[in-house]
Motif scaffolding. Structure first.
Motif, PDB file in Angstrom:
ATOM      1  N   MET B 201     -11.348  24.734 -27.098  1.00 21.58           N
ATOM      2  CA  MET B 201     -10.593  25.753 -26.571  1.00 21.58           C
ATOM      3  C   MET B 201     -11.807  27.416 -26.630  1.00 21.58           C
ATOM      4  SD  MET B 201      -7.383  25.731 -29.238  1.00 21.58           S
ATOM      5  CE  MET B 201      -6.215  24.800 -29.384  1.00 21.58           C
ATOM      6  N   VAL B 202     -12.828  27.309 -26.841  1.00 17.62           N
ATOM      7  CA  VAL B 202     -13.356  28.853 -27.015  1.00 17.62           C
ATOM      8  C   VAL B 202     -14.002  28.407 -25.985  1.00 17.62           C
ATOM      9  CG1 VAL B 202     -15.893  29.397 -28.204  1.00 17.62           C
ATOM     10  CG2 VAL B 202     -12.993  28.674 -29.747  1.00 17.62           C
ATOM     11  N   ARG B 205     -12.285  29.447 -22.909  1.00 24.71           N
ATOM     12  CA  ARG B 205     -12.170  31.034 -23.053  1.00 24.71           C
ATOM     13  C   ARG B 205     -13.604  31.762 -21.980  1.00 24.71           C
ATOM     14  NH1 ARG B 205     -12.786  35.537 -26.417  1.00 24.71           N
ATOM     15  NH2 ARG B 205     -13.975  34.285 -27.803  1.00 24.71           N
ATOM     16  N   ARG B 208     -13.689  31.070 -18.428  1.00 24.59           N
ATOM     17  CA  ARG B 208     -12.574  31.826 -18.090  1.00 24.59           C
ATOM     18  C   ARG B 208     -12.538  32.991 -17.725  1.00 24.59           C
ATOM     19  NH1 ARG B 208      -7.336  30.421 -20.490  1.00 24.59           N
ATOM     20  NH2 ARG B 208      -7.966  32.529 -22.013  1.00 24.59           N
ATOM     21  N   GLU B 209     -14.131  33.832 -18.602  1.00 27.38           N
ATOM     22  CA  GLU B 209     -14.061  35.082 -18.873  1.00 27.38           C
ATOM     23  C   GLU B 209     -15.665  35.002 -17.213  1.00 27.38           C
ATOM     24  OE1 GLU B 209     -15.238  35.413 -22.497  1.00 27.38           O
ATOM     25  OE2 GLU B 209     -13.455  35.975 -23.073  1.00 27.38           O
ATOM     26  N   VAL B 223      -4.180  27.756 -19.368  1.00 30.98           N
ATOM     27  CA  VAL B 223      -3.752  27.671 -20.452  1.00 30.98           C
ATOM     28  C   VAL B 223      -2.292  27.695 -20.785  1.00 30.98           C
ATOM     29  CG1 VAL B 223      -3.382  27.994 -23.075  1.00 30.98           C
ATOM     30  CG2 VAL B 223      -4.807  29.057 -21.556  1.00 30.98           C
ATOM     31  N   TYR B 229      -4.824  22.464 -21.111  1.00 28.89           N
ATOM     32  CA  TYR B 229      -5.591  23.391 -20.528  1.00 28.89           C
ATOM     33  C   TYR B 229      -5.238  22.647 -18.761  1.00 28.89           C
ATOM     34  CZ  TYR B 229      -7.263  25.533 -24.142  1.00 28.89           C
ATOM     35  OH  TYR B 229      -7.018  26.353 -25.503  1.00 28.89           O
TER      36      TYR B 229
END
Lengths: 559, 234
Positions: B201-202, B205, B208-209, B223, B229
Motif C-alpha cells: 500500500m505504501v 501511494r 501515485r505521488e 484505489v 488496486y
C-alpha cells in the motif's frame, strides 16, 4: 348544440326523467287490477279443473254477478252442458267480453305506458313496507293462513275468490318487500328496542356503549325467556283443550327465535366493531411504517366512526407537516447548493491570484501574509466542497457505487493514504484490525471518506500526545468499526448533536475544519446502508460505524 | 522550450479567471488567446491556429458544451473543460461531448498548467512514439518502456525504485484488473504475504505521488476501496 344533444344517451334521458307520482299510482292500481283479474281467472280455471260441475255454478254466479242473464243450457248426449248459441246472447256476452277486454287492454296499456313512474311508486310502497315491523307482516301472513284453513270445510265461492285475490296480492307485496328491502327479517320489534337502547353515540364513551350493548342484549334475552315461560304458562291454562299444547308452545318458540336473533345481532355488531378496530390498527401500523397515504374507510354507522375520522385527520395533519418539512429542507439544501456554486467562481479567482502573488518578489512580511491567504483559501475550498456534498447526501441525491468489499482492508488502505496526516498529528494510533476479511456491501469511495473524516477529526480535536484506538470487530452479523480518542477541549454536547451540520465541539470555532466532518460521515454511512453513531463519555469521544456483514458472518479462510 | 509556438484559447465569462489563467500559462511560455463566451470562442477557433482550448461550461450566448460540439465538428484538438459542477455525471457528460479533460472549480492554476502540458504532449508526440517501434505500453499520458524498464509521464522519465517499477509494470500490463495487495506482494517479492499489505500500500501511494497530476484525485493508479488496486485504462 348538435354535439350537445348527441352526447346525451337516450336511455339516460328516460332514466333521469322526473317521475310523476300520480301517473305511478294510476299505473300501479292498474297493475293491481290486472293481478286481481288474472288471479280470479286462475282460481276459476283451477276450480273448473278440480270439478267440472263447478262450471255451471261459476257461470251462474258470474251471470248473477254480471247482471242475471237467463241461462240457456241444454243437456248433451255425453252428459255435459252446452250453452245455447242465441244471437241475443252472443250480443249480450259480446258486449260484456268486449268491454272487459277493453278495460283490460286499457289497464295493460297504462301499466306499460307509465312503467317508469310505476317503478318509482313501487319503490315508495316498498319503503313504507320497510317501516313495518317483521312481526306485523308475519301476523298478517298468519291471519291469511288461518283464513285459508278456515276455508277448508267451507267452500263458499265468493270466499274462495276473495282468498285467491288476497293471496295473490299478499304474494305481490311480499315479493315487493323481499325484493326491494334487504333487511326483511332485520327490522323487527326486538331489533328496534335494542337500537333504541343503544342509541346514545354522542353522549357516552366507547366503553359505556359496548357495555350497554352487552347488557341490553342480556336484558332482552332475559325478557324474552320470561315472556316465553309466562306466555306458555298462561296459554296452557286459558286455551281450550284441543291443540292446547301445540298452540301454547308457539310462544316459547317465538321467544327462542327472538333470543337467537338478539344474540345473532350482538355477534354481528361485535364483529363489525372488531373489523373496524382492525382497520384502525392496520392504519396505525401502516402509518408507523411510514406510509402516510393510508386512509381508513370506517362506515359512518360504526361505533368507532369518530375515532376513525379523528385518526384520518391526524394522518392528514402529519402528512402535511412531513411534506412541508421535506419541502423546507429541500429549499434550504437547494439554496446551499446554489450558494456553493456561486462561491466557487470567485474562489477560483482568489486561489489563482494568490498563486500568482506567490511568484512575485515580495517583502518577507507580505510573503507570510500570502501564505496565510493560501492556507485559508484552501480551507475555504474544502468547506465549499463539503457543504455541497453534505447537501447532496441529505437530499438523497448521491449516486452510490455499491459493492462487496472488505471493510478491514479498506480501513488499512485509509491509514496508508492518511499516513502523512497521522504523522503530523503527533498522536499514537493503536489500530486493531483482524486479518479475517469482513465483507460489507457499501460504496468504497464514500466509506473511505467516512473514515478519512473520522481520522481527520481525531487529528484535529484530540488531546496532543494522546492515543487513538481504532478497532474493528464482527459481532452478531455486524461489522463495527470504532474510533476512540480523548478530546482536547471539554465536550459539552450530546453525541447526536455533534453529528448535526456545522456543529463543532469547540464552540468558539477557531480550529481548522468545516464542522461538516461528522455530518458527512453520518450521511455517507447511512446512504450506504450502515449505521453511524457518536458517544461521549467525559472527554472520551467514540465514533462507531456499523455495517451488516455480507452473508451474516465472517467469511473465513479467504486467500 | 517550444511552448512559444503553442496557442491556447481560454474561454470563460469571468474576465478575472481568464486573466489569471492567461498569466499562469504565459509564465510557462504559452501564447494565450482570450474569449468571454462560446460565440467568440468559435470565431477565434475558425480564424486562428489554436493548439488547445480551456473552456468554461456555463457561459452566456453559447454554453461550453455546445461550443465543444461545434468545435469538434471541424477540429481535433485537445479541450479542457472548466466547471463549477463536480458531479461524476457532469464529468461524464463533458467527456462524452468531446472534451479531453475536466477540471472542477475551484482549481489550482498550477494543476491546470500541468494538465495543459500533458494534453499538448499527448496531442503532438503520439505520432512519433508509434513510429519508433519500441516495446512499450502506452496508457494515456503514461508510457512504460519494457526494454529500458522506465516509465515516462508526458515524455519525461519518472524516477521509480526497482520495486515500484516492478509494481507499475505488473499493473500496466493488466489495465483495469483489480489486484489485492497480497497478490501484488506475492508476485513482486515472490513470497506469500503475512500482513505485509501495508508495504504494498505504501509503495503504491508513493508511485501515485510520482505519476499523478493530482495525487489526491488519481486518474491512473486507483484505489479500489476494500478490495485492492488497479491501473485505469485511458
Amino acid at each position: 348544440m348538435v354535439t350537445n344533444s348527441r352526447s346525451i344517451d337516450p336511455g339516460e334521458l328516460l332514466r333521469s326523467r322526473p317521475t310523476n307520482t300520480f301517473k305511478g299510482l294510476i299505473s300501479w292500481l292498474c297493475l293491481l287490477f290486472i293481478l286481481c283479474a288474472v288471479s280470479l281467472l286462475l282460481v276459476f280455471a283451477v276450480m273448473v279443473l278440480v270439478s267440472p260441475g263447478m262450471t255451471e255454478y261459476a257461470t251462474d254466479s258470474v251471470h248473477e254477478f254480471a247482471g242475471s242473464v237467463p241461462r240457456h243450457l241444454e243437456e248433451t248426449p255425453d252428459g255435459g252442458y252446452v250453452e245455447i248459441q242465441a244471437p241475443e246472447l252472443v250480443y249480450e256476452y259480446g258486449v260484456k267480453i268486449v268491454s272487459a277486454v277493453a278495460v283490460m287492454l286499457t289497464a295493460l296499456i297504462l301499466v306499460f305506458a307509465f312503467r317508469q313512474d310505476r317503478r318509482a311508486f313501487e319503490a315508495i310502497v316498498a319503503r313504507w313496507l320497510g317501516w313495518v315491523w317483521m312481526e306485523a307482516k308475519l301476523i298478517i301472513i298468519a291471519c291469511f293462513l288461518v283464513f285459508l284453513l278456515s276455508l277448508m270445510g267451507n267452500s263458499s265461492t265468493p270466499l274462495i275468490f276473495t282468498a285467491g285475490v288476497l293471496g295473490v296480492l299478499l304474494l305481490y307485496f311480499l315479493c315487493l318487500d323481499v325484493g326491494r328491502n334487504r333487511r326483511f327479517f332485520g327490522h323487527n320489534i326486538i331489533h328496534s328496542v335494542l337500537l333504541r337502547i343503544n342509541d346514545f353515540h354522542k353522549m357516552t364513551t366507547f366503553q359505556q356503549r359496548a357495555l350497554r350493548r352487552a347488557y341490553s342484549v342480556i336484558g332482552v334475552c332475559a325478557a324474552l325467556i320470561a315472556f316465553g315461560l309466562f306466555g306458555y304458562g298462561i296459554l296452557i291454562n286459558l286455551l281450550p283443550p284441543p291443540h292446547r299444547d301445540k298452540l301454547a308452545l308457539t310462544v316459547p318458540f317465538v321467544s327462542v327465535v327472538g333470543v337467537i336473533g338478539a344474540v345473532w345481532w350482538y355477534i354481528l355488531s361485535l364483529k363489525r366493531d372488531l373489523r373496524d378496530w382492525n382497520l384502525l390498527m392496520d392504519q396505525i401500523t401502516e402509518m408507523y411504517g411510514g406510509n402516510l397515504d393510508a386512509v381508513n374507510h370506517v362506515p359512518p354507522t360504526s361505533n368507532l366512526y369518530d375515532c376513525a375520522m379523528q385518526l384520518n385527520m391526524i394522518r392528514t395533519g402529519v402528512q402535511k407537516a412531513v411534506e412541508e418539512g421535506t419541502k423546507a429542507d429541500r429549499t434550504k439544501i437547494e439554496l446551499i447548493t446554489n450558494v456553493s456554486h456561486d462561491i466557487k467562481t470567485p474562489l477560483t479567482s482568489v486561489i489563482s491570484y494568490v498563486e500568482l502573488l506567490k511568484k512575485e518578489e515580495l517583502s518577507p512580511a507580505a510573503k507570510d501574509y500570502v501564505d496565510i491567504l493560501s492556507q485559508k483559501t484552501q480551507r475555504l475550498s474544502v468547506i465549499v466542497q463539503d457543504v455541497f456534498e453534505v447537501s447532496k447526501a441529505a437530499t438523497g441525491n448521491i449516486s452510490l457505487n455499491l459493492d462487496d468489499l472488505d471493510i478491514g482492508r479498506l480501513l488499512k488502505q485509509t491509514f496508508v493514504e492518511m499516513e502523512e496526516v497521522i504523522e503530523h498529528s503527533k498522536l499514537q494510533f493503536r489500530v486493531d484490525i483482524p486479518d479475517t476479511p469482513m465483507l460489507v456491501h457499501a460504496d468504497g469511495q464514500r466509506l473511505y471518506r467516512v473514515f478519512q473524516n473520522l481520522i481527520r477529526n481525531c487529528t484535529q480535536y484530540s488531546l496532543e500526545g494522546s492515543r487513538v484506538y481504532v478497532s474493528l470487530v464482527a459481532q452478531s452479523g455486524l461489522a463495527s468499526a470504532s474510533i476512540r480518542n480523548v478530546s482536547k477541549t471539554e465536550i459539552t454536547m450530546k453525541g447526536e448533536d455533534l453529528t448535526a451540520r456545522f456543529v463543532r465541539g469547540d464552540q468558539n470555532r477557531t480550529t481548522e475544519g468545516s464542522g461538516l466532518g461528522l455530518s458527512i460521515a453520518k450521511s455517507f454511512t447511512e446512504a450506504c446502508g450502515g449505521r453511524f453513531f457518536v458517544r461521549t463519555d467525559g472527554d472520551l469521544f467514540v465514533a462507531t460505524v456499523q455495517f451488516p456483514l455480507v452473508g451474516g458472518e465472517t467469511i473465513k479462510g479467504m486467500a | 522550450m517550444d511552448n512559444e509556438s503553442k496557442n491556447i484559447l481560454v474561454v470563460d465569462d469571468d474576465r478575472e479567471i481568464v486573466r489569471a489563467i492567461a498569466l499562469t500559462l504565459e509564465s510557462e511560455g504559452y501564447t494565450v488567446l482570450k474569449a468571454y463566451d462560446g460565440m467568440e470562442a468559435l470565431d477565434l477557433v475558425a480564424t486562428k491556429n489554436i493548439h488547445l482550448i480551456i473552456i468554461d461550461v456555463m457561459m452566456p450566448r453559447l454554453d461550453g458544451l455546445s461550443a465543444i460540439m461545434r468545435i469538434r465538428e471541424g477540429k481535433n484538438l485537445p479541450i479542457i473543460v472548466l466547471s463549477a459542477k463536480s458531479e461524476n455525471s457532469d464529468k461524464i457528460l463533458g467527456l462524452s461531448m468531446g472534451a479531453d479533460d475536466y477540471v472542477t472549480k475551484p482549481f489550482n492554476p498550477m494543476e491546470l498548467a500541468a494538465r495543459v502540458k500533458s494534453q499538448l504532449r499527448r496531442y503532438t508526440s503520439l505520432g512519433d512514439i508509434n513510429s519508433q517501434g519500441e516495446n512499450v505500453i502506452i496508457n494515456g499520458r503514461l508510457r512504460f518502456n519494457l526494454d529500458e524498464h522506465v516509465l515516462y509521464a508526458d515524455d519525461e522519465p519518472i524516477k521509480l525504485t526497482a520495486t515500484e517499477t516492478k509494481i507499475v509494470e505488473l499493473l500496466m500490463r493488466n489495465p483495469g484488473r483489480i489486484f489485492p495487495a497480497e497478490e501484488i506482494y506475492s508476485k513482486i517479492w515472490n513470497e506469500s504475504a503475512y500482513s505485509t499489505e501495508n508495504t504494498v500500500m505504501v509503495h503504491i501511494r508513493r508511485i501515485r505521488e510520482k505519476i499523478e497530476i493530482n495525487p489526491s484525485e488519481p486518474e491512473y493508479l486507483k484505489v479500489v476501496w476494500g478490495i485492492g488496486y488497479k491501473f485505469e485504462k485511458h
